[in-house]
Design an enzyme around this catalytic site. Sequence first.
Site, PDB file in Angstrom:
ATOM      1  N   HIS A 121     -12.439  17.517 -10.760  1.00  0.00           N
ATOM      2  CA  HIS A 121     -13.845  17.157 -10.932  1.00  0.00           C
ATOM      3  C   HIS A 121     -14.358  16.288  -9.786  1.00  0.00           C
ATOM      4  CE1 HIS A 121     -17.520  17.230 -12.925  1.00  0.00           C
ATOM      5  NE2 HIS A 121     -17.230  16.664 -14.094  1.00  0.00           N
TER       6      HIS A 121
ATOM      7  N   ASP B 236     -18.002  20.553  -9.507  1.00  0.00           N
ATOM      8  CA  ASP B 236     -18.843  20.133 -10.626  1.00  0.00           C
ATOM      9  C   ASP B 236     -18.683  21.104 -11.792  1.00  0.00           C
ATOM     10  OD1 ASP B 236     -19.821  17.969  -9.206  1.00  0.00           O
ATOM     11  OD2 ASP B 236     -21.485  19.113  -8.348  1.00  0.00           O
TER      12      ASP B 236
END
Length: 467
Positions: A438, A442
């Site tokens: 992450h 995204d």
Amino acid sequence: MAGICVSSSRLLPKNFRTISVSNLSRINYKNKSQWARYYAAVSRAAVWSISNLQNKHSSLWVPKRISDSCYFHTSRYLRNEMREIKVPQLAESLSEGDIRWDKAVGDQVAEDEVICQVETDKTAVPIHAPCAGVIEELLVEDGSTVQPGMSICKLRVGGTAAASAKEPAAAETPKSGPPAPSSETEVSTPPPTTPPPIPPKPSTPQVSKPVSSIKIPVTPTPLPPGQAESVITGSRTEQRVKMNRMRQRIAQRLKEAQNTYAMLTTFNEIDMSNVIEMRNHHKDAFLKKHNIKLGFMSAFVKASAYALQDQPIVNAVIDEGEIVYRDYIDISVAVATPKGLVVPVLRNLGNMNYADIEKAIHALGEKARTGNLAIEDMDGGTFTISNGGVFGSLYGTPIINPPQSAILGMHAIVERPIAVNGKVEIRPMMYVALTYDHRLVDGREAVLFLRKIKAAVEDPRIMLLDI
């Protein structure tokens, strides 16, 4: 047998001819003089040229009347020649490994037969016998750490296992038995009161073996009389086995991934009806043309390559504060072996079709099962696919394979009721999971990436139409 007379070639009679020594492959040039001193041609006299005795161009002089080939005996020194086998050079990134012996002292080995393996962080490197012979001595214990160039055992060239077993027995047998007692006094002499010392029990080295091969005996242990209705099963013993280097490296890398990456997992499900129908319809023609079976893995590999082209950020990686975008697609396919998990790499998948992918998967799978994977087969990789469904896994979150940024987890195909056009139908369904970093990827890109894989697997025509 006639002896050898050492003489200069200028003293030979005219009816002698020469045979080049370079054609006699069994003669070791370093020991040529030793061989020449003790043995000669069978049933024929022979003369060595003393002028070039240590040169590989030396010649053997025999009478011209001998039309047939001459046969020669090597000396005992050459038959019992000892060779030290050393650890070969490993990959550049590997400087040591743990040795696991496949042969023991006294075993007969053939030329190029595997005598041991060096277990490294990534794979096991086999060590082959340079020639046929008998293992005389192991210089390192099983499970010891070795480096390239280290001597690990001694091999007696050309020996046999039977001969090797007879020689120690002959050495232990006394040349003559004990003298018979000469009188009654000697017979009645009492034996010594002090018993011979008991030799110490040798310590057994820890041997590295797969966890799956360890079997602990199960023996019911009854409780005291007051608790006879309850029984504890198992011997309640413990067994310690050294963790092999591959398992140590896997544990280290997975823990590093947890400590480094901001891992997040997104899920989806795939209707496998079209893939199963396509496979059942074309599997015979596919096998006939390509000589390989059509499986489900090629559909997911091809769909992943298509999705990586659509979302290149998933194919990228963070390197010291910079984002490295790759314009190539190399997918690692996780394969479970008895020694641990390995991830051979399928390279340049951007333009490969189903047949090319199946052939590449089959070749790497055979290498993994036979333990012949090289370090180069596992280097690199920009994305990983792990298929836990072959073992029956229904749901799970895979861990990223460093230094990649994402991994796809496949699971078991299970028939479940789902809604199709407002109706409930039974369809073969598979859950898929995408774990991603992450920090780089995204949620939007991750979800779109997984949806692209779902669409490409359910309907491969979208890859042909590029939609």
